[in-house]
Write an enzyme that holds these catalytic residues in place. Structure first.
Site, mmCIF file in Angstrom:
data_model
loop_
_atom_site.group_PDB
_atom_site.id
_atom_site.type_symbol
_atom_site.label_atom_id
_atom_site.label_comp_id
_atom_site.label_asym_id
_atom_site.label_seq_id
_atom_site.Cartn_x
_atom_site.Cartn_y
_atom_site.Cartn_z
ATOM 1 N N SER A 25 69.114 -70.109 33.403
ATOM 2 C CA SER A 25 69.586 -71.151 32.496
ATOM 3 C C SER A 25 68.586 -71.294 31.359
ATOM 4 O O SER A 25 67.404 -70.929 31.502
ATOM 5 C CB SER A 25 69.702 -72.483 33.247
ATOM 6 O OG SER A 25 69.934 -73.558 32.359
ATOM 7 N N TYR A 73 65.719 -79.530 38.621
ATOM 8 C CA TYR A 73 66.566 -78.378 38.288
ATOM 9 C C TYR A 73 65.792 -77.388 37.432
ATOM 10 O O TYR A 73 65.819 -76.172 37.692
ATOM 11 C CB TYR A 73 67.822 -78.851 37.563
ATOM 12 C CG TYR A 73 68.755 -77.735 37.134
ATOM 13 C CD1 TYR A 73 69.470 -77.004 38.075
ATOM 14 C CD2 TYR A 73 68.925 -77.424 35.787
ATOM 15 C CE1 TYR A 73 70.323 -75.990 37.691
ATOM 16 C CE2 TYR A 73 69.782 -76.408 35.388
ATOM 17 C CZ TYR A 73 70.475 -75.693 36.343
ATOM 18 O OH TYR A 73 71.325 -74.681 35.950
#
Length: 240
Positions: free
Chosen positions: A133, A146
Protein backbone atom coordinates in the site's frame (compact mmCIF):
# COMPACT_ATOMS: atom_id res chain seq x y z
CA UNK A 1 1.81 -24.55 -24.69
CA UNK A 2 -0.13 -24.32 -21.43
CA UNK A 3 0.43 -21.39 -19.12
CA UNK A 4 1.79 -21.89 -15.59
CA UNK A 5 -0.08 -21.95 -12.30
CA UNK A 6 -0.91 -18.67 -10.57
CA UNK A 7 -1.76 -18.61 -6.84
CA UNK A 8 -3.78 -15.75 -5.38
CA UNK A 9 -4.53 -15.26 -1.69
CA UNK A 10 -7.50 -13.22 -0.56
CA UNK A 11 -9.12 -13.96 -3.92
CA UNK A 12 -12.76 -13.71 -2.85
CA UNK A 13 -13.14 -9.96 -3.40
CA UNK A 14 -11.38 -6.73 -4.34
CA UNK A 15 -7.89 -6.87 -5.79
CA UNK A 16 -7.64 -10.64 -5.38
CA UNK A 17 -10.85 -11.25 -7.30
CA UNK A 18 -9.76 -8.82 -10.03
CA UNK A 19 -6.43 -10.63 -10.36
CA UNK A 20 -8.22 -13.98 -10.56
CA UNK A 21 -10.48 -12.79 -13.35
CA UNK A 22 -7.60 -11.26 -15.31
CA UNK A 23 -5.21 -14.22 -15.09
CA UNK A 24 -8.05 -16.63 -15.84
CA UNK A 25 -8.95 -14.64 -18.97
CA UNK A 26 -5.32 -14.96 -20.03
CA UNK A 27 -5.54 -18.75 -19.72
CA UNK A 28 -3.67 -19.48 -16.50
CA UNK A 29 -4.76 -22.27 -14.17
CA UNK A 30 -5.40 -20.86 -10.73
CA UNK A 31 -5.26 -21.71 -7.05
CA UNK A 32 -7.66 -19.30 -5.36
CA UNK A 33 -7.45 -19.02 -1.58
CA UNK A 34 -9.74 -17.24 0.86
CA UNK A 35 -11.76 -17.87 3.99
CA UNK A 36 -15.00 -17.43 2.01
CA UNK A 37 -14.73 -20.36 -0.36
CA UNK A 38 -18.31 -19.94 -1.61
CA UNK A 39 -17.32 -16.54 -3.02
CA UNK A 40 -14.41 -18.17 -4.85
CA UNK A 41 -16.59 -20.88 -6.34
CA UNK A 42 -19.20 -18.32 -7.39
CA UNK A 43 -16.63 -16.73 -9.70
CA UNK A 44 -17.04 -19.77 -11.94
CA UNK A 45 -13.54 -19.53 -13.41
CA UNK A 46 -12.21 -22.47 -15.47
CA UNK A 47 -9.19 -24.45 -14.27
CA UNK A 48 -9.46 -22.84 -10.85
CA UNK A 49 -8.95 -24.81 -7.65
CA UNK A 50 -10.78 -23.01 -4.85
CA UNK A 51 -9.81 -23.73 -1.27
CA UNK A 52 -10.93 -22.33 2.08
CA UNK A 53 -7.67 -21.19 3.62
CA UNK A 54 -6.74 -18.67 6.27
CA UNK A 55 -3.23 -17.53 5.33
CA UNK A 56 -2.32 -17.60 9.02
CA UNK A 57 -2.67 -21.41 8.93
CA UNK A 58 0.55 -22.38 7.18
CA UNK A 59 -0.06 -26.12 7.05
CA UNK A 60 -3.46 -25.72 5.38
CA UNK A 61 -2.01 -23.19 2.95
CA UNK A 62 0.88 -25.48 2.07
CA UNK A 63 -1.46 -28.43 1.55
CA UNK A 64 -3.52 -26.38 -0.92
CA UNK A 65 -0.39 -25.34 -2.82
CA UNK A 66 0.80 -28.96 -3.01
CA UNK A 67 -2.62 -30.04 -4.27
CA UNK A 68 -2.69 -27.37 -6.96
CA UNK A 69 0.85 -28.11 -8.13
CA UNK A 70 0.04 -31.81 -8.37
CA UNK A 71 -2.87 -30.92 -10.66
CA UNK A 72 -1.55 -28.00 -12.70
CA UNK A 73 2.24 -28.10 -12.38
CA UNK A 74 4.61 -25.84 -10.52
CA UNK A 75 3.46 -22.42 -9.37
CA UNK A 76 5.18 -19.66 -11.33
CA UNK A 77 3.49 -16.76 -9.54
CA UNK A 78 1.96 -16.08 -6.17
CA UNK A 79 0.05 -12.87 -5.52
CA UNK A 80 0.10 -12.33 -1.76
CA UNK A 81 -3.01 -10.19 -1.57
CA UNK A 82 -4.82 -11.27 1.60
CA UNK A 83 -4.97 -8.36 4.00
CA UNK A 84 -6.84 -6.50 6.71
CA UNK A 85 -7.20 -2.72 7.08
CA UNK A 86 -8.54 -1.87 10.52
CA UNK A 87 -8.11 1.85 11.03
CA UNK A 88 -8.11 3.41 14.47
CA UNK A 89 -6.39 5.53 17.08
CA UNK A 90 -3.76 3.63 19.04
CA UNK A 91 -5.07 5.16 22.29
CA UNK A 92 -8.45 3.49 21.97
CA UNK A 93 -8.19 0.80 19.28
CA UNK A 94 -8.89 -2.77 20.35
CA UNK A 95 -5.50 -4.55 20.54
CA UNK A 96 -7.16 -7.56 18.90
CA UNK A 97 -7.29 -5.48 15.72
CA UNK A 98 -3.52 -4.97 15.83
CA UNK A 99 -3.04 -8.70 16.23
CA UNK A 100 -5.31 -9.51 13.31
CA UNK A 101 -3.48 -7.13 10.98
CA UNK A 102 -0.07 -8.41 12.06
CA UNK A 103 -1.22 -12.00 11.61
CA UNK A 104 -2.71 -11.55 8.15
CA UNK A 105 -0.67 -8.73 6.64
CA UNK A 106 2.73 -9.85 7.88
CA UNK A 107 2.70 -13.47 9.07
CA UNK A 108 0.22 -14.50 6.37
CA UNK A 109 2.39 -12.86 3.73
CA UNK A 110 5.43 -14.73 5.01
CA UNK A 111 3.45 -17.96 4.95
CA UNK A 112 2.47 -17.39 1.34
CA UNK A 113 6.08 -16.72 0.41
CA UNK A 114 7.32 -19.80 2.26
CA UNK A 115 4.76 -22.04 0.55
CA UNK A 116 6.24 -21.48 -2.93
CA UNK A 117 9.79 -20.21 -2.45
CA UNK A 118 11.70 -23.50 -2.05
CA UNK A 119 10.28 -24.80 -5.33
CA UNK A 120 11.00 -21.55 -7.17
CA UNK A 121 14.59 -21.55 -5.94
CA UNK A 122 15.06 -25.17 -7.00
CA UNK A 123 13.71 -24.37 -10.48
CA UNK A 124 15.52 -21.02 -10.59
CA UNK A 125 12.33 -19.43 -11.85
CA UNK A 126 9.29 -17.77 -10.34
CA UNK A 127 7.72 -14.51 -9.24
CA UNK A 128 6.41 -13.38 -5.85
CA UNK A 129 4.16 -10.32 -5.92
CA UNK A 130 3.27 -8.77 -2.58
CA UNK A 131 0.34 -6.37 -2.40
CA UNK A 132 1.31 -3.57 -0.06
CA UNK A 133 0.00 0.00 0.00
CA UNK A 134 1.01 3.63 -0.23
CA UNK A 135 0.59 3.24 3.55
CA UNK A 136 3.73 1.12 3.41
CA UNK A 137 5.69 4.18 2.27
CA UNK A 138 4.19 7.05 4.29
CA UNK A 139 1.90 7.56 7.27
CA UNK A 140 -1.72 8.71 7.48
CA UNK A 141 -4.14 9.65 10.24
CA UNK A 142 -5.65 6.62 12.04
CA UNK A 143 -3.35 4.23 10.13
CA UNK A 144 -0.56 3.65 12.68
CA UNK A 145 -0.93 -0.10 13.14
CA UNK A 146 -1.92 -0.67 9.53
CA UNK A 147 1.02 1.40 8.28
CA UNK A 148 3.29 -0.65 10.51
CA UNK A 149 2.19 -3.86 8.81
CA UNK A 150 2.55 -2.40 5.32
CA UNK A 151 5.97 -0.90 6.05
CA UNK A 152 6.86 -4.46 7.05
CA UNK A 153 5.63 -5.76 3.68
CA UNK A 154 7.96 -3.34 1.91
CA UNK A 155 10.93 -4.30 4.08
CA UNK A 156 10.29 -8.05 3.75
CA UNK A 157 9.91 -7.75 -0.01
CA UNK A 158 13.10 -5.77 -0.53
CA UNK A 159 15.17 -7.98 1.75
CA UNK A 160 13.79 -11.13 0.13
CA UNK A 161 14.52 -9.75 -3.34
CA UNK A 162 18.17 -9.40 -2.37
CA UNK A 163 18.22 -12.95 -0.98
CA UNK A 164 16.85 -14.63 -4.11
CA UNK A 165 17.88 -12.40 -7.02
CA UNK A 166 20.89 -14.52 -7.97
CA UNK A 167 18.62 -17.58 -8.17
CA UNK A 168 16.50 -15.75 -10.78
CA UNK A 169 13.39 -15.42 -8.59
CA UNK A 170 11.66 -12.03 -8.79
CA UNK A 171 10.09 -10.22 -5.84
CA UNK A 172 7.74 -7.36 -6.68
CA UNK A 173 5.85 -4.92 -4.47
CA UNK A 174 2.60 -3.35 -5.65
CA UNK A 175 1.66 -0.30 -3.56
CA UNK A 176 -1.79 1.08 -4.36
CA UNK A 177 -3.33 4.19 -2.92
CA UNK A 178 -7.00 4.07 -2.01
CA UNK A 179 -8.85 1.35 -3.92
CA UNK A 180 -12.58 0.68 -4.15
CA UNK A 181 -12.75 -2.60 -2.18
CA UNK A 182 -14.37 -4.03 0.96
CA UNK A 183 -11.36 -3.17 3.15
CA UNK A 184 -12.84 -0.03 4.66
CA UNK A 185 -15.94 -1.88 5.86
CA UNK A 186 -13.78 -3.86 8.30
CA UNK A 187 -12.92 -0.72 10.30
CA UNK A 188 -15.01 -0.69 13.48
CA UNK A 189 -14.92 3.10 14.08
CA UNK A 190 -17.90 4.57 12.25
CA UNK A 191 -16.52 8.11 12.41
CA UNK A 192 -13.30 7.07 10.69
CA UNK A 193 -15.25 5.17 8.03
CA UNK A 194 -17.49 8.18 7.38
CA UNK A 195 -14.51 10.52 7.09
CA UNK A 196 -12.71 8.18 4.69
CA UNK A 197 -15.83 7.84 2.54
CA UNK A 198 -16.28 11.61 2.42
CA UNK A 199 -12.65 12.06 1.39
CA UNK A 200 -13.07 9.59 -1.48
CA UNK A 201 -16.06 11.54 -2.72
CA UNK A 202 -14.18 14.85 -2.44
CA UNK A 203 -11.43 13.65 -4.77
CA UNK A 204 -13.89 12.21 -7.26
CA UNK A 205 -13.37 8.55 -6.46
CA UNK A 206 -10.46 6.17 -6.13
CA UNK A 207 -8.95 3.54 -8.39
CA UNK A 208 -10.67 0.25 -9.17
CA UNK A 209 -9.40 -3.17 -8.15
CA UNK A 210 -9.03 -3.95 -11.86
CA UNK A 211 -6.49 -1.12 -12.15
CA UNK A 212 -4.30 -2.82 -9.55
CA UNK A 213 -4.73 -6.21 -11.21
CA UNK A 214 -3.51 -4.69 -14.48
CA UNK A 215 -0.38 -3.45 -12.70
CA UNK A 216 0.20 -6.92 -11.26
CA UNK A 217 -0.11 -8.50 -14.70
CA UNK A 218 2.18 -5.90 -16.27
CA UNK A 219 4.94 -6.58 -13.75
CA UNK A 220 4.59 -10.35 -14.07
CA UNK A 221 4.58 -10.38 -17.84
CA UNK A 222 7.99 -8.75 -18.19
CA UNK A 223 10.81 -11.10 -19.21
CA UNK A 224 12.10 -13.12 -16.29
CA UNK A 225 15.39 -11.22 -16.36
CA UNK A 226 13.48 -7.97 -15.75
CA UNK A 227 12.21 -7.29 -12.24
CA UNK A 228 9.85 -4.35 -11.82
CA UNK A 229 10.73 -3.98 -8.16
CA UNK A 230 7.85 -1.73 -7.14
CA UNK A 231 4.79 -0.10 -8.66
CA UNK A 232 3.05 2.73 -6.80
CA UNK A 233 -0.33 3.74 -8.23
CA UNK A 234 -3.22 5.87 -7.04
CA UNK A 235 -6.02 8.06 -8.32
CA UNK A 236 -4.62 11.15 -10.03
CA UNK A 237 -6.49 13.37 -7.55
CA UNK A 238 -5.18 11.51 -4.49
CA UNK A 239 -2.55 13.88 -3.11
CA UNK A 240 -1.11 12.08 -0.05
Amino acid sequence: MSLPLVIITGASSGIGEACARLFSAQGHPLLLLARRVARLEALGLPNALCREVDVCDHETLLAAVNEAEARFGAADLIVNNAGQMLLGRIADQDPAEWSRMLDVNVKGLLSGIRSVLPGMLARRHGTIINISSVAGRKTFDFHAAYCGTKFAVHAISENLRQEVALQDVRVITIAPGAVETELLTHTSDQGIRDGYTAWKEEIGGVIAAADVAAAVAFAYQQPQNVCVREIVLAATRQQP
